[in-house]
Motif scaffolding. Structure first.
Motif, mmCIF file in Angstrom:
data_model
loop_
_atom_site.group_PDB
_atom_site.id
_atom_site.type_symbol
_atom_site.label_atom_id
_atom_site.label_comp_id
_atom_site.label_asym_id
_atom_site.label_seq_id
_atom_site.Cartn_x
_atom_site.Cartn_y
_atom_site.Cartn_z
ATOM 1 N N LEU A 118 42.115 52.860 38.439
ATOM 2 C CA LEU A 118 43.449 52.169 38.936
ATOM 3 C C LEU A 118 44.056 52.722 40.243
ATOM 4 O O LEU A 118 44.496 52.046 41.250
ATOM 5 N N SER A 119 43.995 54.294 40.140
ATOM 6 C CA SER A 119 44.631 54.978 41.548
ATOM 7 C C SER A 119 43.920 54.355 42.716
ATOM 8 O O SER A 119 44.543 54.449 43.668
ATOM 9 N N GLU A 122 41.418 43.284 33.205
ATOM 10 C CA GLU A 122 40.592 42.073 32.505
ATOM 11 C C GLU A 122 39.825 42.554 31.290
ATOM 12 O O GLU A 122 39.321 43.551 31.377
ATOM 13 N N ARG A 123 39.843 41.626 30.046
ATOM 14 C CA ARG A 123 38.729 41.964 29.077
ATOM 15 C C ARG A 123 37.305 41.937 29.701
ATOM 16 O O ARG A 123 37.123 41.384 30.531
ATOM 17 N N SER A 124 36.494 43.167 29.221
ATOM 18 C CA SER A 124 35.450 43.383 29.489
ATOM 19 C C SER A 124 34.380 42.326 28.915
ATOM 20 O O SER A 124 34.537 41.874 27.925
ATOM 21 N N LEU A 162 38.333 46.239 36.083
ATOM 22 C CA LEU A 162 39.406 46.438 36.943
ATOM 23 C C LEU A 162 38.760 45.898 38.437
ATOM 24 O O LEU A 162 37.797 46.200 38.892
ATOM 25 N N ARG A 163 39.606 44.917 38.799
ATOM 26 C CA ARG A 163 39.147 44.265 40.154
ATOM 27 C C ARG A 163 40.312 44.360 41.199
ATOM 28 O O ARG A 163 41.405 43.509 40.960
ATOM 29 N N GLY A 180 36.599 48.771 42.303
ATOM 30 C CA GLY A 180 36.784 48.390 40.954
ATOM 31 C C GLY A 180 35.984 49.240 39.905
ATOM 32 O O GLY A 180 35.324 50.073 40.318
ATOM 33 N N GLY A 181 36.085 48.670 38.784
ATOM 34 C CA GLY A 181 34.861 49.269 37.690
ATOM 35 C C GLY A 181 35.472 48.987 36.396
ATOM 36 O O GLY A 181 36.249 48.234 36.266
#
Lengths: 332, 358
Positions: free
Chosen positions: A192-193, A207-209, A168-169, A179-180
């Motif tokens: 996300l929150s 995104e796909r890791s 997550l960016r 992110g993370g």
């Protein structure tokens, strides 16, 4: 080719405090940048919130303001100093964001100040996740499957489609804060929150890791004639998944054969060409550890931490801003 | 085991023996590439030379055999600062140390390669010996070093018989020491490439009815190749389109009234900027040459410079007047090095087709 004569007085946004996103090397970069500007006979006004930097020494810029790096202060400074141009690309992500906000609010246009070193479209192309994806597709460069979301439910739904773990960016944040990597629905909801709140535009990329792939960077430059060079490439000791700010980077790469090195070099040059950047940029790739598969992680149309070290890229960069052809510049 | 590098100017470097334990006398040159050491070891243009790598640590990604530019390595000896004993790459099939031993290439590690490079840059390329003999006597070695020349080395590296690879448009490749990737670049573009040994008569190639001819890179002093130059002149006199690289570029210049001379220390590396005089564009190229076409002796009306080196202004390419012939000093096939000028192979095929701008 002489430099652009319209540029007489430049406001340089400095590096600020030393944290991820505003690393110490930006001080070096900014100092080199100011020196190159002064060598070209340009009056340099510098703003920096961090007095413990070299760039705020008396002889680096013509005038130095130690002030908080905020939009409000910058606006006041522009009114007071009346620069004809503002250079936001030397202050890391913080400087870039400030430059963008001033441009988007119309403040720069209404005070006849030009954004130099990059254009707001270029910053947008590289920093806006959706535009970035489209631009990479146009340049024929692969990116990991991803979706920009503006709410948690869309993110959760997409993650179910592509499978966990997902990266997550948030868009437009300092050094990727907020992110993370999420391994399950509980984690994605939590990250996300946070990320949606921290992003300046309320967007997060899911995104796909590609965690575990080799993380390779290229520092590339392009002049107004389209000449392109690589300043260096770098390999992160830790794979994708460990933040570069927490890792060690080595220049040049150590585990890439010439085939892989040239494949990614060519890709980086195609990207800077597609983005039409005049100056430098940093391209980050993830390279599969046991194949030639790769994808572009991100493109920074600015200096990154590694570009500044003992490489004279800042001087080259300034000269390419001035529209002096790269190939005529002497390496200092 | 200790090893020694003894230079013609009397300098002696003491280091550690790597690869084969044998004594060699060779021409000492340096290469500034940061990657591509296997391609360099196996490039036939290095026959008769021992190569010093200026990049300080060599071997980290091991040996990926498919990257070899010839069936075997051609360097006489290998000089590095630090040889990596561990390999780290998914394609690696072994360490560089084992590779050198397997192919009987002697070398020396642990010397100050920066100092060696400075000596070669200041005094020019010179001969040297790599030996493990601790009782060596300099006065006995010096005359041998001074007497060494690479000689007619093209005949040593060229293929022994004609062979054909690929499918499609028929191109002849005169092998005066070719790297594998020249033919592969053509095959990739839909060509059937027939590779001829260096001493093939021009008539044989002309009778083959090819669409175009390529002349490859290769080792040594171009002026040693008298008989090959005569055959190339006959190729020039036909109207078959020709593209030549490196030694081929020099031989074509000699065949048409031009001249070549030895450079002080040559160009060997993967970051040489060349300027396309027609467009002003600058490309970063891969290079490996110790001789160069003399820019003051290009015969008027025969050819003119198309590319120049941005660092020292030397000739990097020639366009032949009223002929479908162009030649370059650098390596558009890369391997190792940037692929930025790979478009020249397309230009060659376009020229055959009579396309505008080729």
């Amino acid at each position: 080719m002489p430099r652009n004569k319209d540029i007489k007085k430049v406001l340089v946004i400095g590096s600020g405090p030393i944290v991820i996103g505003q690393a110490a090397e930006f001080d070096y970069a900014g100092t080199q940048g100011c020196r190159a500007l002064k060598e070209e006979g340009v009056e340099v006004v510098l703003i920096n919130s961090n007095p413990a930097t070299i760039m705020t020494d008396g002889d680096i810029a013509d005038r130095v303001y130690i002030e908080p790096l905020t939009v409000k202060i910058l606006e006041e400074l522009i009114i007071k100093e009346k620069p004809d141009s503002i250079l936001p690309t030397l202050g890391g992500q913080a400087g870039l964001n400030l430059g963008m906000e001033l441009e988007e609010s119309g403040f720069l246009a209404s005070h006849n100040v030009k954004l130099i070193g990059t254009t707001s479209q270029t910053i947008k192309k590289a920093e806006d996740r959706l535009e970035f994806k489209n631009t990479m597709e146009k340049a024929g460069q692969p990116v990991a499957p991803s979706l920009v979301v503006e709410n948690i439910e869309d993110g959760v739904k997409f993650a179910r489609e592509i499978g966990y773990p997902v990266v997550l960016r948030p868009a437009y944040t300092l050094g990727g804060s907020g992110g993370g990597i999420a391994h399950n629905e509980e984690e994605i909801r939590e990250i996300l929150s946070n990320g949606l709140r921290l992003s300046r535009v309320g967007q997060v990329l899911v995104e796909r890791s590609i965690a575990g792939w080799k993380e390779i960077e290229y520092e590339v430059m392009r002049d107004s004639a389209g000449n392109v060079i690589t300043v260096c490439n770098m390999e992160n000791l830790d794979p994708v998944g460990v933040h570069t700010g927490d890792s060690i980077v080595v220049a040049p790469s150590q585990t890439l054969s010439d085939k892989e090195y040239q494949m990614l070099r060519t890709a980086a040059l195609k990207i800077i060409d597609e983005l039409q950047i005049t100056g430098g940029c940093n391209v980050q790739f993830a390279l599969h550890p046991s194949s030639f598969e790769y994808c572009v992680i991100e493109v920074n149309p600015r200096v990154s931490r590694s570009s500044a070290r003992d490489i004279p890229s800042q001087r080259l960069r300034q000269r390419s801003h001035w529209d002096i052809r790269l190939m005529r510049s002497k390496m200092p | 085991m200790k090893a020694f590098l003894i230079l013609e100017d009397g300098t002696v470097f003491t280091g550690v023996s790597i690869g084969a334990r044998k004594e060699i006398i060779s021409e000492i040159v340096f290469n500034t590439s940061m990657t591509g050491y296997l391609e360099i070891l196996t490039d036939p243009s290095y026959a008769g030379q021992a190569v010093c790598m200026t990049y300080p640590m060599i071997g980290n990604y091991g040996i990926c055999y498919e990257d070899m530019e010839a069936q075997r390595p051609w360097v006489d000896g290998y000089i590095v600062k630090e040889l990596s004993e561990k390999d780290s790459n998914f394609r690696s099939e072994g360490t560089i140390s084992d590779f050198l031993t397997k192919y009987d290439i002697p070398g020396i590690a642990g010397i100050d390669t920066r100092q060696l490079t400075k000596i070669l840059r200041e005094k020019g390329t010179m001969n040297g010996m790599i030996t493990t003999d601790e009782d060596h006597v300099i006065s006995d070695i010096m005359p041998k070093l001074k007497a060494y020349t690479t000689g007619k080395v093209v005949e040593k590296v060229t293929c022994s018989e004609r062979k054909t690879i690929g499918k499609g448009r028929r191109i002849a490749l005169l092998d005066v020491g070719t790297k594998k990737d020249i033919a592969l670049n053509l095959v990739k573009r839909g060509c059937e490439v027939t590779v001829y040994p260096a001493l093939t008569k021009a008539e044989e190639i002309i009778e083959g009815g090819f669409e175009g001819i390529m002349i490859s890179n290769g080792p040594g002093d171009p002026k040693e190749c008298e008989s090959i130059i005569k055959e190339i002149r006959k190729l020039y006199d036909t109207d078959i389109p020709i593209f030549a690289i490196c030694l081929g570029h020099q031989l074509m210049a000699l065949a048409t009234g031009g001249d070549t001379h030895r450079m002080k220390y040559g160009h060997r590396g993967a970051n040489h900027p060349v300027k396309d005089l027609a467009t002003g564009r600058v490309y970063i190229t891969s290079q490996n040459h110790g001789y160069v076409v003399d820019e003051t002796k290009i015969p008027e009306g025969v050819a003119k410079a198309s590319f120049v080196n941005v660092n020292d202004g030397t000739v990097e390419g020639l366009d032949y007047t009223d002929k479908r012939i162009f030649t370059v000093q650098f390596h558009p096939e890369a391997c190792p090095g940037p692929v930025d000028t790979g478009f020249l192979f397309d230009r060659f095929l376009d020229m055959i087709d009579g396309k505008e701008g080729a």
